[in-house]
Design a protein around this motif. Sequence first.
Motif, PDB file in Angstrom:
ATOM      1  N   LEU A 193       0.863  -1.179   0.000  1.00 40.55           N
ATOM      2  CA  LEU A 193       0.000   0.000   0.000  1.00 40.55           C
ATOM      3  C   LEU A 193       0.899   1.229   0.000  1.00 40.55           C
ATOM      4  O   LEU A 193       1.654   1.462   0.941  1.00 40.55           O
ATOM      5  N   ASP A 194       0.813   1.996  -1.054  1.00 42.23           N
ATOM      6  CA  ASP A 194       1.585   3.240  -1.140  1.00 42.23           C
ATOM      7  C   ASP A 194       0.760   4.362  -0.492  1.00 42.23           C
ATOM      8  O   ASP A 194      -0.336   4.132   0.034  1.00 42.23           O
ATOM      9  N   ILE A 195       1.253   5.580  -0.570  1.00 42.93           N
ATOM     10  CA  ILE A 195       0.682   6.684   0.231  1.00 42.93           C
ATOM     11  C   ILE A 195      -0.817   6.939   0.052  1.00 42.93           C
ATOM     12  O   ILE A 195      -1.417   7.608   0.890  1.00 42.93           O
ATOM     13  N   SER A 399      13.410   0.081   4.941  1.00 46.80           N
ATOM     14  CA  SER A 399      13.471   1.529   4.905  1.00 46.80           C
ATOM     15  C   SER A 399      14.162   1.969   3.626  1.00 46.80           C
ATOM     16  O   SER A 399      14.907   1.214   3.013  1.00 46.80           O
ATOM     17  N   ARG A 400      13.916   3.226   3.234  1.00 53.27           N
ATOM     18  CA  ARG A 400      14.659   3.740   2.093  1.00 53.27           C
ATOM     19  C   ARG A 400      16.007   4.279   2.558  1.00 53.27           C
ATOM     20  O   ARG A 400      17.049   3.920   2.051  1.00 53.27           O
ATOM     21  N   SER A 401      15.986   5.158   3.551  1.00 56.69           N
ATOM     22  CA  SER A 401      17.241   5.716   4.016  1.00 56.69           C
ATOM     23  C   SER A 401      17.803   4.851   5.142  1.00 56.69           C
ATOM     24  O   SER A 401      17.049   4.241   5.898  1.00 56.69           O
ATOM     25  N   GLY A 415      15.642   2.315  -3.309  1.00 53.67           N
ATOM     26  CA  GLY A 415      15.095   3.609  -3.700  1.00 53.67           C
ATOM     27  C   GLY A 415      14.583   3.648  -5.129  1.00 53.67           C
ATOM     28  O   GLY A 415      14.354   2.628  -5.770  1.00 53.67           O
ATOM     29  N   ASP A 416      14.420   4.887  -5.591  1.00 55.33           N
ATOM     30  CA  ASP A 416      13.773   5.110  -6.884  1.00 55.33           C
ATOM     31  C   ASP A 416      14.751   4.923  -8.039  1.00 55.33           C
ATOM     32  O   ASP A 416      15.331   5.874  -8.553  1.00 55.33           O
ATOM     33  N   ASN A 417      14.887   3.692  -8.463  1.00 51.58           N
ATOM     34  CA  ASN A 417      15.701   3.429  -9.649  1.00 51.58           C
ATOM     35  C   ASN A 417      14.846   3.689 -10.893  1.00 51.58           C
ATOM     36  O   ASN A 417      13.703   4.133 -10.795  1.00 51.58           O
TER      37      ASN A 417
HETATM   38  C1  GLC Z   1       9.029   7.671  -2.995  1.00 52.77           C
HETATM   39  C2  GLC Z   1       9.371   6.202  -2.834  1.00 52.77           C
HETATM   40  C3  GLC Z   1       8.532   5.377  -3.769  1.00 52.77           C
HETATM   41  C4  GLC Z   1       7.064   5.645  -3.504  1.00 52.77           C
HETATM   42  C5  GLC Z   1       6.761   7.136  -3.619  1.00 52.77           C
HETATM   43  C6  GLC Z   1       5.348   7.487  -3.192  1.00 52.77           C
HETATM   44  O1  GLC Z   1       9.420   8.122  -4.234  1.00 52.77           O
HETATM   45  O2  GLC Z   1      10.723   5.961  -3.027  1.00 52.77           O
HETATM   46  O3  GLC Z   1       8.823   4.012  -3.615  1.00 52.77           O
HETATM   47  O4  GLC Z   1       6.273   4.923  -4.397  1.00 52.77           O
HETATM   48  O5  GLC Z   1       7.649   7.874  -2.808  1.00 52.77           O
HETATM   49  O6  GLC Z   1       5.122   7.129  -1.890  1.00 52.77           O
END
Ligand code: GLC
Length: 661
Positions: A193-195, A399-401, A415-417
Amino acid sequence: MKYRFGHPYVTGAVVKEIAAAEGVPAHFTLSRKGESVTLSYPLAKEDAVYGLGEQLRGINKRGWHYENWNLDDPVHHEGRTGLYGAHNFFIVCGKECFGVFLDCGGRVSLDIGYTDADLFTVTAQDFDLYLFEGDSPLAIVKQFRALIGRSYIPPKWAFGYAQSRWGYKSEADIREVYEHYEKEGLPLDMLFLDIDYMERFKDFTVDKTRFPDLKAFTSEMKGKNIHLVPIIDAAVKVEKGYSVYEEGVKKGYFCKDEKGKPFVVGVWPGNSLLPDMLNPEARKWFGSQYKVLLDMGIEGFWNDMNEPVLFYSEERLKNALALAASTTEITCLDDYERVSHTFFGLQNNDGDYRAFYHETENGRIVHEAVHNLYGYNMTRAAAEYFEQYTPKKRYLLFSRSSYIGMHRYGGIWTGDNSAWWSHLLLNLQQLPGLNMCGFLYTGADLGGFGGSTTEELLLRWLALGVFVPLMRNHSNLGSRPQECYRFTKTNVFRNILGIRYSLLPYLYSEYVRCAFENDMLFKPLSFVYPGDARAKTVEDQLLVGDSLMIAPVYTQNAAGRYVYLPERMKLIRMKAGDRFTEHVLEKGEYYIPVSTEEVVFFLRFGKVLPLAKPAKNTAALDEKNLTWVKFIEAPTQFTLCRDSGTSEIKKGDFETVLLEP
Ligand code: GLC
């Protein structure tokens, strides 16, 4: 040996106390400029430099300059100098062999033969330096890993296949993805689930119109053996009546500016505040917020935007808007540049990282000095709360960071590749460095996060992904959809994902062993074949666990690739199920044909590989009836980890199997 320079903040990366020695480590010469310390090391022709965790460029880091300063960079091409994590551990190996960990929460710059091809310099302020001597890079890695503590072990279901995308907006969207996977017989363990599950991107809230009953939905999906994994962002929205914001402000738990006012930044929710992850009380408080979702049955999370990302600071944005308002006319390039630079410079501005503070155990400290510790402490906050919520239960957390030390609390994704072939290779090249630094549970966004993937790129990427602990296909809002059912060859995707499940008893057992023995799951060839000059130059093959070598295809329209075999090995070709063909090859250089419809790898001499039947998810995996692939001439053992997959792993969970030739 430990040496101290200046007055470092205690990061918590190491778990053993060592008294600092006097002076400077013998390998280096030291120079100072203001508060900065530079250590220089003359590189000999044969010296290679390994490590730095999540960094750009190859396995051997020599020939470029790097900045370990956690940064959100969604277009990280090879001209960049740093990424989302700061992992200041490296090994120099050539005329001598030693390892260095620079324990420093602030910026660390490494010039590894960039300014001067034969000189390695490291520059930082206020740090502890740990020096490791050993006979081999692996012996040094093991010493270092013993110093930083055992790596995180996720639940077993977190080794299954995961589908994710920024853009699944509702329960209906998630359900639709699930149904496609189910209907097409594509294996699956996790949906992310993204934001958009949140109410206006507010942490620890759920949008009721889009997810009317997340608890019921979580339980329904769990009944199908699918885990829902929500995202949590670092910054908290400024909004009256939002309890996390109000409580945090009342208790003084957000980072403040010089005058003691909460420092307002912009992230997804608009104006937001940064929880003070370095304040022990605030950290505890932030961790306890996960309860809302844990109470809904959620068992896994991904922590994001925790470099932390600042799209802008309120103050800097105000000034930029004023400049724009006062600029009524652009008459020359200078005018244009002044305005455009002001706006482009809003994001992640160094000046902003100098403008807010943390209340630590040792008093107030400016963010800049501890910047690289923020994501680490956010993840630590969550992990410490999970331990309190259900002791000894394994949760999925990444985690990303990150910073070294966080490897004890969770994993990372890189991260965002982008949907670039070069990022497939980068994924492979980052794995050994990450493992050296303790990060065993890692993975890249398979298929690429940004841009438009292709069926061919995704299939090739999955053929690497089947070996990587976090096997997640994730993509950006607005990019070409890349779920495995979106392309023409669904049966091929089904087969490749199935191979992941066949490999799971091996991967999981080796993962757990590596965590307990401070070993690396992914090793460069030079670590295993130190006397082999050719092996030292191989940048696109890896050893995976004790038995396997991989050599994925990472170029477009390839029919195969050249592979170097540092010893006699068995070539294993898997197309579907747990069926395979095997073919012995002597040490040497080969062109190996590899189609997009298969996974090809190599079994080392004297080693074995257990294979399960493919399964639709980890719960359905039959780990009792294994097929053994062998390349042995004498009885050989392999230790399987057969624990419950979610609780603490105990001695009795291991089963050593004896295989006859
Ligand atoms: C950031 C994250 C990515 C996510 C996006 C929206 O860019 O790295 O994975 O989809 O935020 O939450």
